[in-house]
Design an enzyme around this catalytic site. Structure first.
Site, PDB file in Angstrom:
ATOM      1  N   GLU A   1      36.719  43.909  41.807  1.00  0.00           N
ATOM      2  CA  GLU A   1      37.832  44.028  42.748  1.00  0.00           C
ATOM      3  C   GLU A   1      39.039  44.571  41.998  1.00  0.00           C
ATOM      4  O   GLU A   1      39.380  44.081  40.918  1.00  0.00           O
ATOM      5  CB  GLU A   1      38.217  42.675  43.357  1.00  0.00           C
TER       6      GLU A   1
ATOM      7  N   GLU B   1      34.589  34.586  42.462  1.00  0.00           N
ATOM      8  CA  GLU B   1      35.792  33.974  41.899  1.00  0.00           C
ATOM      9  C   GLU B   1      35.744  32.452  41.761  1.00  0.00           C
ATOM     10  O   GLU B   1      36.495  31.723  42.419  1.00  0.00           O
ATOM     11  CB  GLU B   1      37.017  34.405  42.717  1.00  0.00           C
TER      12      GLU B   1
END
Length: 410
Positions: free
Chosen positions: A344, A237
């Site tokens: 995710e 991320e």
């Protein structure tokens, strides 16, 4: 899942007065700051982790975990097994049965669960195995593999694996624990994703040294170069970074991994803006220019179903939000001749989220020419009664969603 890297006092030069958005603010052994910046509240996730989440005011942590004193000179305990941890479990009913998955065509290549814990205790470096951080429970992974899950993303800390600088030597003990965890997965025939869970930061600072990052990845990839079941995730991320820098860091990681002799493995690349699928076409289109001599790049995107896409609420926006939020990314992958994975995803243990998660999974199956699978966030020995916990036998997410998810197993 959004949570930011907190700069440790010894790296920043002075102690921080407040924890930034999504940062860790409490937990067993936590000695860092416990007050969040304005607009964020320190909320308890489990006995080892509290996080600054959006709220109406900055408050101190409400965690009931017992604090312990730690020092930066603590050593990492090298062992081949995970510690036994007493989990605080919740009484969550099983999910209602669903047959809608039968309507989805196609077949996923991968379905799995993130394994979180080795990145815990952020800001306490190197930290202590079993106190600030923990490695995955091999018995829990074995249970999941037996039910058809075939890929596990193992989060870890860049600073613990290679301390001091990007070009330093690795910590032998931490590397051994990571290797043990990876081998426990791949020996079962499943894939293990190496996930430096650092948000494009090293000791809290945005990584701008692309040459150093390439060296870091060469060092990390070498011990795993002969294991074809290992997958390399360039970094978790990236966010609030220059977009060209994100492109260059991903390319440097690819180059470093291949330079290590790791030529048979897939490489998962991530994007800016927390690698969100729903914002991908607005932010990360330049990543189509990434190149790999082995042609094994997979675009890893993340997608949560709450209002801000942060994965911090059990409430889903709507029953169809799962499919709708990844639709534009699907079109981008197909238009650019790329393949992706939802690295995710998660939803709360309720009927609206059940439909939304089912819709997301059905969309992946229908579009399995470009989507290779997905991984639930998250398993790990220390999640306790966390809203998405997928740790057998009684994690909230596992209890509610396992019957649905395993029906999509390859």
């Amino acid at each position: 899942m959004k949570y930011s890297i907190l700069v440790p006092a010894f790296a920043a030069g002075t102690a921080l007065a407040e924890v930034g958005a999504w940062g860790q603010c409490g937990g067993n052994g936590w000695t860092g700051e416990k007050v969040c910046i304005a607009g964020y509240t320190c909320k308890y996730s489990n006995d080892w982790y509290s996080q600054c989440l959006p709220g109406t005011a900055a408050v101190t942590t409400t965690s009931t975990a017992k604090a312990t004193t730690t020092t930066s000179t603590s050593t990492v305990k090298a062992t081949t097994t995970s510690v036994a941890t007493t989990l605080k479990t919740s009484t969550t009913s099983s999910a209602p049965s669903t047959t809608s998955s039968a309507a989805a065509s196609g077949k996923l290549k991968w379905l799995g669960v993130n394994q979180s814990g080795a990145e815990f205790g952020d800001g306490i470096f190197p930290g202590r195995w079993g106190t600030e951080f923990i490695f995955p429970d091999s018995a829990a992974i074995k249970t999941l593999v037996a039910q058809g899950y075939n890929i596990f993303r193992v989060a870890f800390s860049m600073e613990r694996l290679i301390p001091t600088t990007l070009t330093s030597a690795p910590s032998a003990a931490y590397l051994q624990n990571l290797t043990n965890s990876v081998n426990a997965i791949t020996d079962l025939g499943a894939y293990a994703i190496l996930d430096p869970h650092n948000f494009g930061r090293y000791y809290g600072n945005i990584i701008t040294d692309t040459a150093g990052f390439q060296t870091w990845w060469t060092t990390v990839a070498k011990p795993f170069a002969s294991n074809s079941k290992v997958i390399f995730d360039t970094n978790n991320e990236y966010h609030d970074m220059d977009q060209t820098l994100v492109l260059n860091l991903n390319q440097a990681a690819i180059n470093g991994i291949r330079a290590a002799g790791a030529t048979s493995q897939y490489i998962f690349v991530e994007g800016n803006s927390y690698s969100g699928a729903w914002t991908w076409t607005n932010v990360n289109t330049n990543l189509a220019a990434l190149t790999d001599p082995q042609n094994k790049i997979i675009y890893e995107m993340h997608q949560y179903l709450d209002s801000d896409g942060s994965g911090t609420s059990a409430t889903c926006v709507s029953t169809d939000i799962g499919a709708s939020r990844i639709a534009s990314a699907t079109a981008w992958l197909r238009a650019n001749g790329k393949q992706g994975i939802i690295g995710e995803f998660a939803g709360g243990a309720n009927s609206d989220c059940l439909q939304a998660v089912t819709g997301l999974l059905n969309h992946l199956k229908v579009n399995s020419d470009v989507w290779l699978g997905g991984l639930w966030w998250a398993g790990g020995p220390w999640w306790g009664n966390y809203i998405y916990s997928f740790e057998p036998p009684s994690g909230t997410g596992y209890s509610y969603y396992n019957s649905l998810l395993k029906s999509y197993a390859p």
